[in-house]
Enzyme design. Structure first.
Site, mmCIF file in Angstrom:
data_model
loop_
_atom_site.group_PDB
_atom_site.id
_atom_site.type_symbol
_atom_site.label_atom_id
_atom_site.label_comp_id
_atom_site.label_asym_id
_atom_site.label_seq_id
_atom_site.Cartn_x
_atom_site.Cartn_y
_atom_site.Cartn_z
ATOM 1 C CG ASN A 87 -33.926 -0.198 40.243
ATOM 2 O OD1 ASN A 87 -34.711 -0.985 40.757
ATOM 3 N ND2 ASN A 87 -33.948 1.117 40.507
ATOM 4 C CB SER A 137 -42.553 -6.812 38.183
ATOM 5 O OG SER A 137 -43.776 -6.955 38.896
ATOM 6 C CE1 TYR A 150 -43.832 -2.037 36.048
ATOM 7 C CE2 TYR A 150 -45.108 -3.779 37.101
ATOM 8 C CZ TYR A 150 -43.989 -2.975 37.064
ATOM 9 O OH TYR A 150 -43.012 -3.104 38.036
ATOM 10 C CB ALA A 151 -47.710 -7.769 33.186
ATOM 11 C CB ALA A 152 -46.510 -6.550 28.055
ATOM 12 C CE LYS A 154 -40.591 -3.829 35.644
ATOM 13 N NZ LYS A 154 -39.230 -3.268 35.757
HETATM 14 N N1 LIG Z 1 -42.129 -1.167 44.201
HETATM 15 C C1 LIG Z 1 -42.692 -2.278 43.758
HETATM 16 O O1 LIG Z 1 -43.727 -2.722 44.284
HETATM 17 C C2 LIG Z 1 -42.082 -3.030 42.615
HETATM 18 C C3 LIG Z 1 -42.534 -4.337 42.377
HETATM 19 C C4 LIG Z 1 -41.985 -5.052 41.315
HETATM 20 C C5 LIG Z 1 -41.013 -4.484 40.524
HETATM 21 N N2 LIG Z 1 -40.597 -3.202 40.769
HETATM 22 C C6 LIG Z 1 -39.567 -2.659 39.884
HETATM 23 O O2 LIG Z 1 -38.470 -2.252 40.647
HETATM 24 C C7 LIG Z 1 -37.811 -1.152 40.020
HETATM 25 C C8 LIG Z 1 -37.653 -0.019 41.009
HETATM 26 O O3 LIG Z 1 -38.944 0.335 41.480
HETATM 27 P P1 LIG Z 1 -39.174 1.234 42.786
HETATM 28 O O4 LIG Z 1 -40.373 0.708 43.447
HETATM 29 O O5 LIG Z 1 -37.925 1.410 43.538
HETATM 30 O O6 LIG Z 1 -39.585 2.596 42.044
HETATM 31 P P2 LIG Z 1 -39.474 4.124 42.538
HETATM 32 O O7 LIG Z 1 -39.508 4.183 44.001
HETATM 33 O O8 LIG Z 1 -40.501 4.850 41.745
HETATM 34 O O9 LIG Z 1 -38.019 4.535 42.001
HETATM 35 C C9 LIG Z 1 -37.776 4.466 40.612
HETATM 36 C C10 LIG Z 1 -36.402 4.994 40.315
HETATM 37 O O10 LIG Z 1 -36.225 4.940 38.890
HETATM 38 C C11 LIG Z 1 -35.964 6.244 38.398
HETATM 39 N N3 LIG Z 1 -36.520 6.390 37.058
HETATM 40 C C12 LIG Z 1 -37.808 6.299 36.672
HETATM 41 N N4 LIG Z 1 -37.918 6.537 35.356
HETATM 42 C C13 LIG Z 1 -36.654 6.768 34.911
HETATM 43 C C14 LIG Z 1 -36.102 7.111 33.651
HETATM 44 N N5 LIG Z 1 -36.887 7.285 32.569
HETATM 45 N N6 LIG Z 1 -34.771 7.276 33.545
HETATM 46 C C15 LIG Z 1 -33.960 7.138 34.629
HETATM 47 N N7 LIG Z 1 -34.429 6.841 35.850
HETATM 48 C C16 LIG Z 1 -35.767 6.672 35.984
HETATM 49 C C17 LIG Z 1 -36.598 7.187 39.425
HETATM 50 O O11 LIG Z 1 -36.039 8.493 39.395
HETATM 51 P P3 LIG Z 1 -36.715 9.681 38.519
HETATM 52 O O12 LIG Z 1 -38.194 9.551 38.666
HETATM 53 O O13 LIG Z 1 -36.142 10.935 39.073
HETATM 54 O O14 LIG Z 1 -36.264 9.438 37.119
HETATM 55 C C18 LIG Z 1 -36.234 6.449 40.715
HETATM 56 O O15 LIG Z 1 -34.876 6.695 41.044
HETATM 57 C C19 LIG Z 1 -38.668 -0.798 38.799
HETATM 58 O O16 LIG Z 1 -38.116 -1.380 37.643
HETATM 59 C C20 LIG Z 1 -40.008 -1.421 39.120
HETATM 60 O O17 LIG Z 1 -40.748 -1.732 37.969
HETATM 61 C C21 LIG Z 1 -41.102 -2.475 41.804
#
Ligand SMILES: NC(=O)c1ccc[n+]([C@@H]2O[C@H](COP(=O)([O-])OP(=O)(O)OC[C@H]3O[C@@H](n4cnc5c(N)ncnc54)[C@H](OP(=O)(O)O)[C@@H]3O)[C@@H](O)[C@H]2O)c1
Length: 244
Positions: A87, A137, A150-152, A154
């Site tokens: 994730n 995503s 970013y899209a690339a 995903k």
């Molecule tokens: N929210 C949306 O609208 C959305 C939509 C589509 C897809 N997504 C995808 O869903 C996933 C989770 O997103 P979210 O919205 O929950 O994001 P978030 O609220 O920013 O949480 C991201 C989590 O990933 C961790 N993280 C980030 N970079 C990291 C790294 N280099 N190593 C280890 N951990 C890392 C963060 O902790 P630290 O920063 O402390 O490392 C945090 O625990 C992502 O893959 C995102 O692309 C999100």
């Protein structure tokens, strides 16, 4: 759904979708290890979930040494992994013309390289019949402006998931992708309200998603109720992808 005594790893479990997923698995009886870079955020997550079934590990998915530490931690636990949720990810919004090499590298190092090598290193630690869920995503299959790099990343996640579903099928390991639409998490804290409102208006269900709603899909795909589902791409986006 019952995950009693199942061992689950959620990368990026200290906030947002990962945290909601870890919480849901723990409520269903699992033991969960979450990772993230920031130790304060991990401590906060630990406090929020408040369960001896939760373990945390500071580990940056973009660093091979940290992936090795994660692998070592799992090997030393003596437990194989039943469910792996890949994730951890970051998002950066720039037009193709504005995207710098640094932005591109950050996105690919975390979202693709980190995910790929975490998967590679943890494959030997999965039980037969394990479930892997990769978080993609909705932008991986659409053409939103400002989201090119970013899209690339995903789309690359989707490709890795398809290959893994084929390669791991002999061990009865199921691999699926969950593709959220815009979801209310810390990732979108900086997104101005008027933009969120505009995006919500374009969603058939007329709102953005909650982290718990994405977690529900992840937990379902991890469960025995999804025993014949592998190689799927599940949109969890209020129907927005069909509008594109
Ligand atoms: N929210 C949306 O609208 C959305 C939509 C589509 C897809 N997504 C995808 O869903 C996933 C989770 O997103 P979210 O919205 O929950 O994001 P978030 O609220 O920013 O949480 C991201 C989590 O990933 C961790 N993280 C980030 N970079 C990291 C790294 N280099 N190593 C280890 N951990 C890392 C963060 O902790 P630290 O920063 O402390 O490392 C945090 O625990 C992502 O893959 C995102 O692309 C999100």
């Amino acid at each position: 759904m019952d995950f009693t005594n199942k061992n689950i790893v959620v990368t990026g479990g200290s906030a947002g979708i990962g945290l909601a997923t870890a919480k849901s698995f723990i409520e269903k009886g699992a033991k969960v290890l979450i990772t993230g870079r920031n130790t304060d955020a991990l401590d906060k997550a630990s406090h929020t979930i408040n369960s001896p079934a939760l373990k945390t590990l500071a580990s940056d998915i973009s660093k091979m040494a940290d992936i090795a530490t994660l692998e070592q931690n799992i090997a030393e636990s003596g437990h194989k992994i039943d469910v792996l949720v890949l994730n951890a990810g970051i998002a950066k919004q720039y037009s193709i013309e504005e995207t710098t090499e640094e932005v591109f590298d950050d996105l690919f190092n975390i979202n693709v390289k980190g995910l790929f090598f975490t998967l590679q290193k943890l494959i030997p630690h999965l039980v037969e019949g394990a479930s892997i869920i990769l978080i993609s995503s909705g932008v991986s299959v659409s053409g939103y402006a400002q989201m090119g790099a970013y899209a690339a990343t995903k789309s690359a996640v989707d490709a890795i998931a398809r290959t893994a579903a084929t390669e791991l099928a002999d061990r009865k390991i199921r691999v699926n992708t969950v593709a959220p639409g815009l979801t209310d998490t810390p990732m979108n804290q900086q997104t101005p309200e008027h933009i969120k409102t505009a995006i919500a208006a374009a969603v058939p269900l007329k709102r953005i998603g909650e982290a718990e709603e994405i977690a529900n899909a992840i937990v379902f795909l991890a469960s025995s109720e999804a025993s014949y589902i592998s190689g799927s791409y599940l949109s969890v986006d209020g129907g927005v992808t069909i509008r594109r």
